[in-house]
Design a protein around this motif. Structure first.
Motif, PDB file in Angstrom:
ATOM      1  N   GLU A  34      49.115  42.147  38.428  1.00  0.00           N
ATOM      2  CA  GLU A  34      47.943  42.936  38.029  1.00  0.00           C
ATOM      3  C   GLU A  34      46.872  42.008  37.449  1.00  0.00           C
ATOM      4  O   GLU A  34      45.694  42.114  37.789  1.00  0.00           O
ATOM      5  N   LEU A  35      47.308  41.094  36.600  1.00  0.00           N
ATOM      6  CA  LEU A  35      46.366  40.140  36.012  1.00  0.00           C
ATOM      7  C   LEU A  35      45.738  39.271  37.092  1.00  0.00           C
ATOM      8  O   LEU A  35      44.522  39.042  37.111  1.00  0.00           O
ATOM      9  N   GLY A  36      46.594  38.797  37.997  1.00  0.00           N
ATOM     10  CA  GLY A  36      46.121  37.933  39.069  1.00  0.00           C
ATOM     11  C   GLY A  36      45.090  38.625  39.933  1.00  0.00           C
ATOM     12  O   GLY A  36      44.108  38.007  40.363  1.00  0.00           O
ATOM     13  N   GLU A  37      45.273  39.910  40.148  1.00  0.00           N
ATOM     14  CA  GLU A  37      44.312  40.656  40.959  1.00  0.00           C
ATOM     15  C   GLU A  37      43.016  40.884  40.190  1.00  0.00           C
ATOM     16  O   GLU A  37      41.921  40.776  40.742  1.00  0.00           O
ATOM     17  N   LEU A  38      43.152  41.175  38.891  1.00  0.00           N
ATOM     18  CA  LEU A  38      41.963  41.354  38.053  1.00  0.00           C
ATOM     19  C   LEU A  38      41.108  40.086  38.034  1.00  0.00           C
ATOM     20  O   LEU A  38      39.884  40.134  38.051  1.00  0.00           O
ATOM     21  N   LEU A  39      41.814  38.956  37.999  1.00  0.00           N
ATOM     22  CA  LEU A  39      41.101  37.668  37.910  1.00  0.00           C
ATOM     23  C   LEU A  39      40.620  37.185  39.282  1.00  0.00           C
ATOM     24  O   LEU A  39      39.928  36.180  39.379  1.00  0.00           O
ATOM     25  N   GLY A  40      41.033  37.882  40.309  1.00  0.00           N
ATOM     26  CA  GLY A  40      40.718  37.414  41.663  1.00  0.00           C
ATOM     27  C   GLY A  40      41.494  36.142  41.983  1.00  0.00           C
ATOM     28  O   GLY A  40      41.030  35.276  42.730  1.00  0.00           O
ATOM     29  N   ALA A  41      42.700  36.024  41.403  1.00  0.00           N
ATOM     30  CA  ALA A  41      43.449  34.773  41.507  1.00  0.00           C
ATOM     31  C   ALA A  41      44.602  34.855  42.511  1.00  0.00           C
ATOM     32  O   ALA A  41      45.004  33.841  43.074  1.00  0.00           O
ATOM     33  N   ILE A  42      45.141  36.053  42.685  1.00  0.00           N
ATOM     34  CA  ILE A  42      46.324  36.203  43.540  1.00  0.00           C
ATOM     35  C   ILE A  42      46.088  37.356  44.509  1.00  0.00           C
ATOM     36  O   ILE A  42      45.638  38.428  44.108  1.00  0.00           O
ATOM     37  N   ASP A  43      46.393  37.129  45.779  1.00  0.00           N
ATOM     38  CA  ASP A  43      46.257  38.178  46.784  1.00  0.00           C
ATOM     39  C   ASP A  43      47.521  38.214  47.639  1.00  0.00           C
ATOM     40  O   ASP A  43      47.716  37.365  48.505  1.00  0.00           O
ATOM     41  N   VAL A  44      48.388  39.179  47.352  1.00  0.00           N
ATOM     42  CA  VAL A  44      49.623  39.258  48.127  1.00  0.00           C
ATOM     43  C   VAL A  44      49.474  40.232  49.308  1.00  0.00           C
ATOM     44  O   VAL A  44      50.196  40.115  50.295  1.00  0.00           O
ATOM     45  N   ASP A  45      48.531  41.163  49.196  1.00  0.00           N
ATOM     46  CA  ASP A  45      48.359  42.132  50.286  1.00  0.00           C
ATOM     47  C   ASP A  45      47.911  41.423  51.561  1.00  0.00           C
ATOM     48  O   ASP A  45      48.468  41.638  52.631  1.00  0.00           O
ATOM     49  N   ARG A  46      46.907  40.589  51.425  1.00  0.00           N
ATOM     50  CA  ARG A  46      46.424  39.889  52.617  1.00  0.00           C
ATOM     51  C   ARG A  46      47.449  38.863  53.095  1.00  0.00           C
ATOM     52  O   ARG A  46      47.566  38.585  54.286  1.00  0.00           O
ATOM     53  N   ALA A  47      48.220  38.287  52.149  1.00  0.00           N
ATOM     54  CA  ALA A  47      49.268  37.340  52.540  1.00  0.00           C
ATOM     55  C   ALA A  47      50.312  38.043  53.393  1.00  0.00           C
ATOM     56  O   ALA A  47      50.827  37.486  54.360  1.00  0.00           O
ATOM     57  N   ARG A  65      42.754  22.743  29.688  1.00  0.00           N
ATOM     58  CA  ARG A  65      41.294  22.911  29.800  1.00  0.00           C
ATOM     59  C   ARG A  65      40.598  21.755  30.493  1.00  0.00           C
ATOM     60  O   ARG A  65      39.713  21.980  31.330  1.00  0.00           O
ATOM     61  N   PRO A  66      40.982  20.491  30.182  1.00  0.00           N
ATOM     62  CA  PRO A  66      40.278  19.384  30.848  1.00  0.00           C
ATOM     63  C   PRO A  66      40.361  19.480  32.367  1.00  0.00           C
ATOM     64  O   PRO A  66      39.495  18.976  33.074  1.00  0.00           O
ATOM     65  N   TRP A  67      41.412  20.133  32.857  1.00  0.00           N
ATOM     66  CA  TRP A  67      41.610  20.220  34.311  1.00  0.00           C
ATOM     67  C   TRP A  67      40.979  21.477  34.881  1.00  0.00           C
ATOM     68  O   TRP A  67      41.067  21.744  36.068  1.00  0.00           O
ATOM     69  N   LEU A  68      40.370  22.280  33.999  1.00  0.00           N
ATOM     70  CA  LEU A  68      39.698  23.498  34.463  1.00  0.00           C
ATOM     71  C   LEU A  68      38.236  23.483  34.033  1.00  0.00           C
ATOM     72  O   LEU A  68      37.651  24.528  33.713  1.00  0.00           O
ATOM     73  N   GLY A  69      37.693  22.290  34.009  1.00  0.00           N
ATOM     74  CA  GLY A  69      36.278  22.159  33.669  1.00  0.00           C
ATOM     75  C   GLY A  69      35.966  22.640  32.255  1.00  0.00           C
ATOM     76  O   GLY A  69      34.869  23.110  31.983  1.00  0.00           O
ATOM     77  N   GLY A  70      36.954  22.544  31.364  1.00  0.00           N
ATOM     78  CA  GLY A  70      36.706  22.903  29.972  1.00  0.00           C
ATOM     79  C   GLY A  70      36.822  24.390  29.687  1.00  0.00           C
ATOM     80  O   GLY A  70      36.678  24.830  28.552  1.00  0.00           O
ATOM     81  N   ARG A  71      37.102  25.169  30.722  1.00  0.00           N
ATOM     82  CA  ARG A  71      37.193  26.619  30.557  1.00  0.00           C
ATOM     83  C   ARG A  71      38.269  27.005  29.532  1.00  0.00           C
ATOM     84  O   ARG A  71      39.378  26.514  29.583  1.00  0.00           O
ATOM     85  N   GLU A  72      37.914  27.908  28.586  1.00  0.00           N
ATOM     86  CA  GLU A  72      38.877  28.313  27.552  1.00  0.00           C
ATOM     87  C   GLU A  72      39.525  29.645  27.872  1.00  0.00           C
ATOM     88  O   GLU A  72      40.594  29.965  27.346  1.00  0.00           O
ATOM     89  N   VAL A  73      38.853  30.416  28.697  1.00  0.00           N
ATOM     90  CA  VAL A  73      39.363  31.747  29.041  1.00  0.00           C
ATOM     91  C   VAL A  73      39.079  32.030  30.506  1.00  0.00           C
ATOM     92  O   VAL A  73      38.037  31.643  31.027  1.00  0.00           O
ATOM     93  N   LEU A  74      40.057  32.666  31.158  1.00  0.00           N
ATOM     94  CA  LEU A  74      39.808  33.139  32.520  1.00  0.00           C
ATOM     95  C   LEU A  74      39.434  34.605  32.404  1.00  0.00           C
ATOM     96  O   LEU A  74      40.199  35.406  31.859  1.00  0.00           O
ATOM     97  N   GLU A  75      38.237  34.954  32.891  1.00  0.00           N
ATOM     98  CA  GLU A  75      37.740  36.327  32.748  1.00  0.00           C
ATOM     99  C   GLU A  75      37.965  37.123  34.035  1.00  0.00           C
ATOM    100  O   GLU A  75      37.841  36.573  35.121  1.00  0.00           O
ATOM    101  N   PRO A  76      38.265  38.412  33.871  1.00  0.00           N
ATOM    102  CA  PRO A  76      38.383  39.261  35.058  1.00  0.00           C
ATOM    103  C   PRO A  76      37.122  39.182  35.905  1.00  0.00           C
ATOM    104  O   PRO A  76      36.025  39.149  35.362  1.00  0.00           O
TER     105      PRO A  76
END
Length: 422
Positions: free
Chosen positions: A140-153, A409-420
Motif C-alpha cells: 500500500e505504501l509502495g503504491e502511494l509513493l509510486g514506488a512499487i507496481d505489482v499489477d503491471r508486473a 540520505r546521501p544516496w537519495l540526493g539528501g531527501r529526508e522523507v519520501l512523500e506520497p
RNA sequence: GGAGGCUUCGCCUAGUCCGGUCUAUGGCGCCGCACUGCUAAUGCGGUUUGGGUUAAUCCCCAUCCCGGGUUCAAAUCCCGGAGCCUCCGCCA
C-alpha cells in the motif's frame, strides 16, 4: 562434500551431527562401507597396474621373437587391469551418492532440531507503536509513493514479479550503494558476477541437491540462473589453490537472483516479500578453516551494521541444525520487524560452510605445511525487496510518507522523507 | 552462425609428425644448504596434484584440458566434448 578422513577417524561425531539435524545416522555407515569398498578396489587396481607396468618394461627389453610369445601374457594382464578398473570406477560411482547424502558436520553450539528450534541470540531496536492509526503494509505504501507496481508486473511477467518505479527504483540504487560502500570500506572486493552459470557451478555450491526444484534452468543451453551470487562467487576460484597468506579473501557481489519459489504456493502472495527475481548484495569470504567461526561472526557483525544504519528493529537467530541446508555447519539469520505482520521476517542470512563447499569445488589453499581445503562463508548484506519492505513499513508516517534514515540520505540526493505521489 | 589455431607439473617452455627408461626438458619464481661484513651474485640440492599403504618414513598408483577408443604399452595415434585465441558474418 564431507572429509572422508574425518569420517573414518571420528564417525561418532558425524553420527551426532546427523542426529542433531534430524537426519538418518545410518547414512554414515552406508558411507563408511562405500569408502571401504572403494579403498579395496583402488588397492587391487593399483597393484595390478604396477604389474602391468613392470611387464611393459620387460616387453621393451625383449627381442622381436620373445615379444610374440609375451604378448599373450600381456593380453591377460590387460584384461585383468580392465576388470579391476571397472570395479574401481563402480566403487567410485557408488561412493558419490553416499557422500552427497551426508551433509556438513554441524558446528559445536548450533541448536539441535528443526525449523522452529532456532535460538534468539539478541533483539535490537524498538518495535514501532501506533497511537490512533494503523500502519499500512509495504505494498500500500509502495503504491502511494509510486514506488512499487505489482499489477503491471503481473501483466508483463506473471505472479511474484514487480516493477520498482520512481522513488522505488531510486531506493534500490540507494540501498545497493550504501551496502557496497560499507563493504568496500572494510576491504571487500566488489564484484558484478555472471548470473547464468554452468551445471558444475550450481552443483559445486550444493544448489542442485534438495533444492534443485528452486532453480531456473535454461534447457537449450544447459545453463542455470543463479538464486544468489554466492554461486558465481564461490565458483570464481573453483579448482584453484590460493596462497594462504592472502586470506581471508572477501568479495561482495551485486547481482540479480532468480528463484522459482516452487512449493511456496499461497505463501507471501501479497507484495514483494517472496518474488521470482530480485537484486542482492552478497558477502563472500574464503578463509582458513581455523578462522571460519570468527569470520562468521564478522559477517554477522557487518549485516548488523547495515541493519543498524537503516535504523531497523531486528533480532538475530541461531538457526537450528535441521534447517541449515547441506553445506552450512552453522547459520545466523537476521530478521527485521514487519509491523503489519507483527512478526520478524528474515532479511539476511550468513552461513559458515567450513571446508565442505570448497572440497566439492576443489578450492584449496597453500600453507607452509602443504595444500588443503579452505573454508567458505557467505552472508547477505542487502536483499533489496525485503529491505524495502522493512524500510517502508517501519519508517512510515500516519500520512503514508516514509522517513529516510540518515545513512541513506546521501544516496537519495539528501531527501529526508519520501512523500506520497500526487 | 562459419573457418582456423591453441591447451604440458605456480608462470613460460621442450617433447606430439614416426607410441616404449617421458619415472616429462629447460628457464623463471619459490624453499633449503654452502660461500660471502650485510644484501646481491654464484654454486649445490629440492619444488605438480590427488589417491592407496604406513605409527611415521619408505614404497606403489594415477595425473600432459576432460571423456571414450586402438594397443602388450598412449603426453604422443583415432573419436567426442570443453575452454581460450584469431578471422569472417550478424548484432547492441
Amino acid at each position: 562434500m564431507i572429509d572422508l578422513r574425518l569420517l573414518r577417524d571420528d564417525p561418532d561425531r558425524v553420527r551426532a551431527s546427523q542426529q542433531a539435524r534430524g537426519e538418518d545416522p545410518h547414512a554414515v555407515d552406508v558411507l563408511l562401507a562405500a569408502d571401504e569398498r572403494r579403498r579395496a578396489a583402488v588397492s587391487r587396481a593399483d597393484s595390478l597396474r604396477a604389474e602391468q607396468k613392470a611387464f611393459g618394461r620387460a616387453m621393451q627389453a625383449a627381442s622381436v621373437d620373445e615379444r610374440a610369445t609375451l604378448r599373450a601374457r600381456g593380453g591377460e594382464l590387460s584384461a585383468e587391469v580392465k576388470l579391476a578398473e571397472a570395479e574401481q570406477s563402480a566403487a567410485d560411482e557408488a561412493l558419490r551418492p553416499a557422500r552427497l547424502a551426508v551433509p556438513n558436520v554441524i558446528e559445536h553450539g548450533a541448536p539441535a532440531g528443526g525449523e522452529d528450534d532456532f535460538v534468539v541470540l539478541e533483539t535490537v531496536g524498538e518495535i514501532p507503536t501506533y497511537d490512533g492509526w494503523s500502519p499500512r503494509d509495504h505494498l500500500e505504501l509502495g503504491e502511494l509513493l509510486g514506488a512499487i507496481d505489482v499489477d503491471r508486473a503481473a501483466k508483463v511477467s506473471g505472479a511474484r514479479f514487480y516493477f520498482l518505479t520512481g522513488v522505488g527504483a531510486l531506493l534500490e540504487l540507494a540501498l545497493v550503494n550504501l551496502a557496497v560502500a560499507q563493504a568496500v570500506a572494510v576491504g571487500f572486493i566488489p564484484v558484478i558476477p555472471p548470473v547464468l552459470v554452468r551445471p558444475e557451478a550450481m552443483e559445486g555450491t550444493g544448489f542442485l541437491g534438495a533444492h534443485a526444484a528452486e532453480v531456473y534452468r535454461l534447457e537449450a543451453d544447459d545453463r542455470y540462473l543463479v538464486g544468489t551470487s554466492e554461486v558465481p562467487l564461490a565458483a570464481y576460484h573453483a579448482g584453484e589453490v590460493l596462497d594462504a597468506a592472502r586470506l581471508p579473501l572477501r568479495y561482495c557481489g551485486f547481482s540479480p537472483c532468480f528463484r522459482r519459489e516452487a512449493g511456496s504456493y499461497g505463501k507471501d502472495t501479497r507484495g514483494i516479500i517472496r518474488v521470482h527475481q530480485f537484486d542482492k548484495v552478497e558477502m563472500f569470504s574464503f578463509c582458513r578453516p581455523e578462522e571460519a567461526a570468527v569470520e562468521h561472526r564478522r559477517l554477522l557483525a557487518w549485516e548488523r551494521q547495515f541493519l543498524g544504519a537503516l535504523e531497523l528493529p531486528y533480532r538475530v537467530i541461531d538457526v537450528a541444525a535441521g534447517d541449515l541446508g547441506s553445506s552450512a555447519a552453522r547459520k545466523f539469520d537476521c530478521e527485521a520487524w514487519v509491523p503489519t505482520q507483527e512478526r520478524y521476517r528474515e532479511v539476511t542470512s550468513t552461513s559458515n560452510c567450513t571446508d565442505f563447499q570448497a572440497r566439492r569445488l576443489g578450492i584449496r589453499m597453500r600453507t607452509a605445511e602443504g595444500v588443503r581445503p579452505l573454508a567458505t562463508l557467505n552472508g547477505t548484506l542487502c536483499a533489496v525487496p525485503r529491505f524495502i519492505v522493512a524500510l517502508l513499513e517501519n519508517h512510515q508516517q500516519p500520512d503514508g510518507a516514509v522517513r529516510v534514515p540518515a545513512a541513506l540520505r546521501p544516496w537519495l540526493g539528501g531527501r529526508e522523507v519520501l512523500e506520497p505521489a500526487g
